[in-house]
Design an enzyme around this catalytic site. Structure first.
Site, PDB file in Angstrom:
ATOM      1  N   ASP A  67       0.840  -1.292  -0.141  1.00  0.00           N
ATOM      2  CA  ASP A  67      -0.004  -0.028  -0.072  1.00  0.00           C
ATOM      3  C   ASP A  67       0.899   1.256  -0.165  1.00  0.00           C
ATOM      4  O   ASP A  67       2.059   1.019   0.221  1.00  0.00           O
ATOM      5  CB  ASP A  67      -0.784   0.100   1.405  1.00  0.00           C
ATOM      6  CG  ASP A  67      -0.206  -0.538   2.270  1.00  0.00           C
ATOM      7  OD1 ASP A  67       1.106  -0.426   2.843  1.00  0.00           O
ATOM      8  OD2 ASP A  67      -1.045  -1.212   3.454  1.00  0.00           O
ATOM      9  N   ASN A 136      -7.079  -3.064  14.496  1.00  0.00           N
ATOM     10  CA  ASN A 136      -8.515  -3.497  14.128  1.00  0.00           C
ATOM     11  C   ASN A 136      -8.566  -4.687  13.151  1.00  0.00           C
ATOM     12  O   ASN A 136      -9.768  -4.707  12.628  1.00  0.00           O
ATOM     13  CB  ASN A 136      -9.085  -2.249  13.518  1.00  0.00           C
ATOM     14  CG  ASN A 136      -8.448  -1.805  12.136  1.00  0.00           C
ATOM     15  OD1 ASN A 136      -7.495  -2.626  11.792  1.00  0.00           O
ATOM     16  ND2 ASN A 136      -8.771  -0.708  11.401  1.00  0.00           N
ATOM     17  N   HIS A 138      -6.854  -5.156  10.186  1.00  0.00           N
ATOM     18  CA  HIS A 138      -6.723  -4.996   9.022  1.00  0.00           C
ATOM     19  C   HIS A 138      -5.370  -5.574   8.347  1.00  0.00           C
ATOM     20  O   HIS A 138      -4.527  -5.738   9.160  1.00  0.00           O
ATOM     21  CB  HIS A 138      -6.829  -3.445   8.393  1.00  0.00           C
ATOM     22  CG  HIS A 138      -5.553  -2.738   9.042  1.00  0.00           C
ATOM     23  ND1 HIS A 138      -5.517  -1.092   9.385  1.00  0.00           N
ATOM     24  CD2 HIS A 138      -4.164  -2.808   9.140  1.00  0.00           C
ATOM     25  CE1 HIS A 138      -4.452  -0.815   9.628  1.00  0.00           C
ATOM     26  NE2 HIS A 138      -3.523  -1.734   9.594  1.00  0.00           N
ATOM     27  N   GLU A 143      -9.489  -2.110   5.725  1.00  0.00           N
ATOM     28  CA  GLU A 143     -10.027  -1.763   6.960  1.00  0.00           C
ATOM     29  C   GLU A 143     -11.319  -2.855   7.117  1.00  0.00           C
ATOM     30  O   GLU A 143     -12.038  -3.384   6.264  1.00  0.00           O
ATOM     31  CB  GLU A 143     -10.699  -0.358   6.735  1.00  0.00           C
ATOM     32  CG  GLU A 143      -9.337   0.692   6.849  1.00  0.00           C
ATOM     33  CD  GLU A 143      -8.464   0.662   8.008  1.00  0.00           C
ATOM     34  OE1 GLU A 143      -8.219  -0.376   8.701  1.00  0.00           O
ATOM     35  OE2 GLU A 143      -7.800   1.610   8.071  1.00  0.00           O
TER      36      GLU A 143
HETATM   37  P1  PGA Z   1       2.626  -1.999  12.690  1.00  0.00           P
HETATM   38  O1  PGA Z   1       1.315  -2.010  11.940  1.00  0.00           O
HETATM   39  O2  PGA Z   1       3.528  -2.891  12.143  1.00  0.00           O
HETATM   40  O3  PGA Z   1       3.084  -0.504  12.733  1.00  0.00           O
HETATM   41  O4  PGA Z   1       2.230  -2.376  14.081  1.00  0.00           O
HETATM   42  C1  PGA Z   1       0.794  -3.003  11.351  1.00  0.00           C
HETATM   43  C2  PGA Z   1      -0.334  -2.979  10.380  1.00  0.00           C
HETATM   44  O5  PGA Z   1      -1.092  -1.741  10.648  1.00  0.00           O
HETATM   45  O6  PGA Z   1      -0.541  -3.650   9.335  1.00  0.00           O
END
Ligand code: PGA
Length: 238
Positions: A67, A136, A138, A143
């Protein structure tokens, strides 16, 4: 879904790096799916270190990032393109033409999503896709509520995601509101998936994932529909 627990972030990262290196050495032109965020930093550090020791070359590796923020790109310090260059791409012997990431600055975002999805189909399938787990649930920036059939698309980021990522910006208002992300369908086309779970407050997301309930309200649960997923858990940070 195979789950492996590690007692430190370093041992989890080392395991993930060794797995990628094995695949890179086995396949003539390996295609890797890469993630950003805090979780894979140790993995990238280990890949760079193994490269510097002469253990692995990235010359023939093709990569696709999950992304990119809409509006950020090449020259922005917080774009995911910059992140990848800082932590991996510029530190090893990559062919820059083989590093792919959605263009968050495209004028026509729909067209950019279609271009990226077509490129994935043309160069893929991805041999190993690396994922992190959002609080959450994702994966990529898919999302809660994202249908599992989605391909690369533009997404409105959840406020919880923008708050979690505000640590990289000076305030939450600076975190872009939209991003382009590979869809859940695009991710599930990968031959193999490594989901890395690390960081404060991930325990409840992990519990939900391991409950095996499949729901579009918890995007990572789509991974139960894939038969080669390994979940690597840094137990010490949960
Ligand atoms: P993080 O994010 O590695 O910064 O915890 C994980 C994500 O949001 O996919």
């Amino acid at each position: 879904m195979n789950v492996k627990y590690f007692n430190s972030y370093e041992s989890m990262s080392y395991f993930a790096a060794s797995k990628l290196i094995r695949r890179i050495r086995e396949i003539k032109q390996p295609v890797l799916g890469l993630a950003t965020g805090s979780t894979p930093l140790g993995l990238y550090q280990e890949l760079v270190s193994q490269h510097n020791k002469g253990v692995v070359s990235f010359e023939n590796v093709i990569t696709f990032n999950l992304d990119e923020y809409v509006g950020l790109g090449d020259s922005h310090a917080k774009s995911y393109k910059t992140y990848m260059r800082q932590h991996l791409i510029d530190k090893v012997d990559f062919n820059p033409k083989s590093f792919h990431i959605p263009n968050g600055q495209a004028i026509d975002l729909e067209k950019e999503c279609n271009r990226y999805e077509s490129l994935l189909l043309e160069k893929g399938p991805i041999d190993v896709q690396v994922l992190g787990l959002g609080h959450n649930g994702h994966i990529g920036f898919n999302e809660p509520g994202t249908p599992f059939k989605t391909k690369t698309h533009v997404v409105e980021l959840d406020i919880t995601t923008r708050e979690a990522n505000s640590r990289y910006f000076s305030s939450v208002s600076e975190v872009p509101k939209r991003s382009i992300t590979m869809g859940i369908k695009s991710i599930l086309r990968s031959d193999e998936i490594l989901l890395l779970v690390s960081g404060e407050g991930k325990a409840s997301a992990l519990d939900k994932l391991l409950s095996h309930e499949i729901s579009k309200e918890f995007p990572a649960s789509a991974l139960h529909r894939h038969d080669a997923v390994t979940v690597l858990v840094d137990q010490s940070s949960l």
